[in-house]
Design a protein around this motif. Structure first.
Motif, PDB file in Angstrom:
ATOM      1  N   LEU A 241       2.058 104.057  21.921  1.00 50.31           N
ATOM      2  CA  LEU A 241       1.328 103.917  23.141  1.00 50.31           C
ATOM      3  C   LEU A 241       0.133 104.522  23.524  1.00 50.31           C
ATOM      4  O   LEU A 241      -0.506 104.385  24.579  1.00 50.31           O
ATOM      5  CB  LEU A 241       2.555 104.453  24.252  1.00 50.31           C
ATOM      6  N   LYS A 242      -0.450 104.948  22.478  1.00 55.53           N
ATOM      7  CA  LYS A 242      -1.844 105.701  22.449  1.00 55.53           C
ATOM      8  C   LYS A 242      -2.917 104.479  22.988  1.00 55.53           C
ATOM      9  O   LYS A 242      -3.890 104.935  23.702  1.00 55.53           O
ATOM     10  CB  LYS A 242      -2.164 106.277  21.233  1.00 55.53           C
ATOM     11  N   LYS A 243      -2.751 103.161  22.640  1.00 56.10           N
ATOM     12  CA  LYS A 243      -3.531 102.523  23.116  1.00 56.10           C
ATOM     13  C   LYS A 243      -3.827 102.298  24.616  1.00 56.10           C
ATOM     14  O   LYS A 243      -4.867 102.098  25.062  1.00 56.10           O
ATOM     15  CB  LYS A 243      -3.407 101.174  22.296  1.00 56.10           C
ATOM     16  N   ASP A 244      -2.733 102.278  25.239  1.00 58.06           N
ATOM     17  CA  ASP A 244      -2.813 102.347  26.745  1.00 58.06           C
ATOM     18  C   ASP A 244      -3.307 103.467  27.141  1.00 58.06           C
ATOM     19  O   ASP A 244      -4.179 103.465  28.155  1.00 58.06           O
ATOM     20  CB  ASP A 244      -1.300 102.429  27.235  1.00 58.06           C
ATOM     21  N   ALA A 245      -3.225 104.734  26.589  1.00 56.58           N
ATOM     22  CA  ALA A 245      -3.707 106.009  27.051  1.00 56.58           C
ATOM     23  C   ALA A 245      -5.289 105.767  26.761  1.00 56.58           C
ATOM     24  O   ALA A 245      -6.048 106.245  27.798  1.00 56.58           O
ATOM     25  CB  ALA A 245      -3.197 107.053  26.148  1.00 56.58           C
ATOM     26  N   TRP A 246      -5.654 105.134  25.870  1.00 56.44           N
ATOM     27  CA  TRP A 246      -7.261 105.237  25.346  1.00 56.44           C
ATOM     28  C   TRP A 246      -7.684 104.218  26.686  1.00 56.44           C
ATOM     29  O   TRP A 246      -8.773 104.613  27.014  1.00 56.44           O
ATOM     30  CB  TRP A 246      -7.501 104.404  24.174  1.00 56.44           C
ATOM     31  N   ARG A 247      -6.996 103.302  26.904  1.00 56.35           N
ATOM     32  CA  ARG A 247      -7.475 102.437  28.108  1.00 56.35           C
ATOM     33  C   ARG A 247      -7.572 103.051  29.323  1.00 56.35           C
ATOM     34  O   ARG A 247      -8.565 103.276  30.234  1.00 56.35           O
ATOM     35  CB  ARG A 247      -6.526 101.169  28.648  1.00 56.35           C
ATOM     36  N   ASP A 248      -6.778 104.087  29.616  1.00 53.79           N
ATOM     37  CA  ASP A 248      -6.865 104.837  30.805  1.00 53.79           C
ATOM     38  C   ASP A 248      -7.817 106.043  30.918  1.00 53.79           C
ATOM     39  O   ASP A 248      -8.470 106.324  31.823  1.00 53.79           O
ATOM     40  CB  ASP A 248      -5.526 105.587  30.955  1.00 53.79           C
ATOM     41  N   LEU A 249      -7.841 106.195  29.574  1.00 55.70           N
ATOM     42  CA  LEU A 249      -9.253 107.326  29.535  1.00 55.70           C
ATOM     43  C   LEU A 249     -10.703 106.844  29.609  1.00 55.70           C
ATOM     44  O   LEU A 249     -11.527 107.427  30.158  1.00 55.70           O
ATOM     45  CB  LEU A 249      -9.177 108.099  27.926  1.00 55.70           C
ATOM     46  N   LEU A 250     -10.864 105.500  29.337  1.00 54.48           N
ATOM     47  CA  LEU A 250     -11.846 104.769  29.522  1.00 54.48           C
ATOM     48  C   LEU A 250     -12.121 104.460  31.033  1.00 54.48           C
ATOM     49  O   LEU A 250     -13.126 104.650  31.680  1.00 54.48           O
ATOM     50  CB  LEU A 250     -11.990 103.385  28.536  1.00 54.48           C
ATOM     51  N   ALA A 251     -10.955 104.367  31.645  1.00 53.98           N
ATOM     52  CA  ALA A 251     -11.203 104.348  33.229  1.00 53.98           C
ATOM     53  C   ALA A 251     -11.430 105.403  33.887  1.00 53.98           C
ATOM     54  O   ALA A 251     -12.254 105.380  34.853  1.00 53.98           O
ATOM     55  CB  ALA A 251      -9.708 103.558  33.694  1.00 53.98           C
ATOM     56  N   ILE A 252     -11.080 106.480  33.343  1.00 49.11           N
ATOM     57  CA  ILE A 252     -11.714 107.873  33.819  1.00 49.11           C
ATOM     58  C   ILE A 252     -13.063 107.807  33.622  1.00 49.11           C
ATOM     59  O   ILE A 252     -13.916 108.393  34.586  1.00 49.11           O
ATOM     60  CB  ILE A 252     -10.621 109.039  33.126  1.00 49.11           C
ATOM     61  N   ARG A 253     -13.548 107.704  32.446  1.00 50.77           N
ATOM     62  CA  ARG A 253     -14.937 107.730  32.108  1.00 50.77           C
ATOM     63  C   ARG A 253     -15.830 106.855  33.193  1.00 50.77           C
ATOM     64  O   ARG A 253     -16.973 107.470  33.540  1.00 50.77           O
ATOM     65  CB  ARG A 253     -15.030 107.367  30.643  1.00 50.77           C
ATOM     66  N   GLU A 254     -15.374 105.670  33.062  1.00 53.27           N
ATOM     67  CA  GLU A 254     -15.974 104.746  34.045  1.00 53.27           C
ATOM     68  C   GLU A 254     -16.042 105.374  35.639  1.00 53.27           C
ATOM     69  O   GLU A 254     -17.152 105.322  36.119  1.00 53.27           O
ATOM     70  CB  GLU A 254     -15.293 103.434  33.830  1.00 53.27           C
ATOM     71  N   ARG A 255     -14.949 105.745  36.146  1.00 55.26           N
ATOM     72  CA  ARG A 255     -15.027 106.214  37.311  1.00 55.26           C
ATOM     73  C   ARG A 255     -15.860 107.398  37.630  1.00 55.26           C
ATOM     74  O   ARG A 255     -16.305 107.461  38.677  1.00 55.26           O
ATOM     75  CB  ARG A 255     -13.373 106.603  37.932  1.00 55.26           C
ATOM     76  N   LEU A 256     -15.881 108.249  36.713  1.00 55.43           N
ATOM     77  CA  LEU A 256     -16.712 109.589  36.658  1.00 55.43           C
ATOM     78  C   LEU A 256     -17.908 109.284  36.867  1.00 55.43           C
ATOM     79  O   LEU A 256     -18.807 109.729  37.588  1.00 55.43           O
ATOM     80  CB  LEU A 256     -16.575 110.286  35.412  1.00 55.43           C
ATOM     81  N   SER A 257     -18.569 107.839  36.000  1.00 52.88           N
ATOM     82  CA  SER A 257     -20.109 107.695  36.272  1.00 52.88           C
ATOM     83  C   SER A 257     -20.273 107.016  37.462  1.00 52.88           C
ATOM     84  O   SER A 257     -21.612 107.241  37.991  1.00 52.88           O
ATOM     85  CB  SER A 257     -20.552 106.869  35.028  1.00 52.88           C
ATOM     86  N   GLY A 258     -19.351 106.754  38.140  1.00 55.52           N
ATOM     87  CA  GLY A 258     -19.900 106.342  39.708  1.00 55.52           C
ATOM     88  C   GLY A 258     -19.645 107.478  40.754  1.00 55.52           C
ATOM     89  O   GLY A 258     -19.740 107.192  41.627  1.00 55.52           O
ATOM     90  N   LEU A 259     -19.149 108.403  40.469  1.00 53.30           N
ATOM     91  CA  LEU A 259     -18.866 109.523  41.443  1.00 53.30           C
ATOM     92  C   LEU A 259     -20.226 110.310  41.791  1.00 53.30           C
ATOM     93  O   LEU A 259     -21.132 110.733  40.919  1.00 53.30           O
ATOM     94  CB  LEU A 259     -17.768 110.532  40.692  1.00 53.30           C
TER      95      LEU A 259
END
Ligand code: URA
Length: 259
Positions: A241-259
């Motif tokens: 399931l780490k591949k799902d976690a990796w997707r979620d981590l990328l979503a965090i990274r992306e969201r952070l760049s817009g904050l």
């Protein structure tokens, strides 16, 4: 100094024996907790007929009220930590070696909120320092977030006996503390780690379907984005399931760049 009461002596003995059993690798609670006095109870005098006294169950609703009052009144992180360290959380604080408050940078934009301490956390007094914590650190490092970028805590500040999950009443008792903790940190983004934290923070169940879906937490009247992640302890058991976690981590990274 005054003599310790029989109850204090019993409590110390219980704690000492539990620490010994834990050192021997035994996880389960081996002795029942010392009976606790009911906190608010005004009870009728027992009838004269010699019935056997059953110990009163701890009055968790009174503890919930106390938690709400004391958490709300804590003006700083240090004050909140002190409140928690002195708080009688019943079975939770009776069985724990340490109150586990937080680690990381209080000025970080990201607040990571896990479930409850495990054995290593209970021993060290710091959250996420065992194998799950090491994986969590690696997960964040993979998106270039290090110790200084994160503030890490749990929805429950004591290791539940036998490493079980905190139950609903315990989570309700701990809720004012994590609420105040979030207010004092005022993060820009929250990472919700695991199903227990998901339920405690959003009321939602089902981390399998909710992970990776942005939530909104109201923190001191600020709408704050929050992303649920699989718990790293779960990922250690289910590495596929780490591949799902990796997707979620990328979503965090992306969201952070817009904050
Ligand atoms: N699991 C958690 O959820 N929190 C910790 O601190 C350690 C393990």
């Amino acid at each position: 100094m005054s003599e310790p009461s029989a109850q204090q002596v019993l409590k110390q003995a219980l704690k000492a024996s539990q620490i010994w059993w834990q050192d021997m690798g035994v996880e389960a609670t081996v002795l029942p907790p010392a009976p606790k006095p009911k906190i608010t109870a005004t009870r009728k005098a027992p009838a004269q007929t010699a019935q056997k006294e059953t110990p009163a169950a701890p009055d968790i609703s009174a503890q919930m009220i106390k938690a709400a009052e004391q958490a709300k009144a804590a003006p700083t992180l240090d004050a909140l930590k002190t409140v928690l360290e002195n708080f009688d959380a019943g079975v939770l604080s009776d069985h724990a070696r340490n109150t586990v408050f937080a680690r990381g940078n209080p000025d970080a934009d990201i607040m990571v909120i896990g479930e409850a301490p495990g054995r290593q956390e209970d021993e060290s007094g710091k959250p996420f320092v065992g194998p799950a914590g090491q994986l969590l650190d690696k997960m964040f490092a993979a998106i270039d977030l290090g110790a200084d970028d994160l503030y890490i805590t749990n929805v429950c500040n004591w290791r539940p006996p036998g490493n079980r999950n905190p139950n609903e009443e315990e989570l309700a008792m701990c809720a004012p503390f994590i609420t105040r903790h979030m207010e004092l940190i005022a993060p820009k983004l929250v990472v919700i780690v695991g199903g227990v934290s998901l339920q405690a923070l959003t009321g939602k169940t089902g981390i399998m379907k909710t992970r990776g879906q942005w939530q909104e937490l109201d923190i001191a009247n600020q709408k704050t984005p929050a992303l649920p992640l699989y718990h790293p302890a779960f990922l250690l058991r289910r590495p596929e399931l780490k591949k799902d976690a990796w997707r979620d981590l990328l979503a965090i990274r992306e969201r952070l760049s817009g904050l």
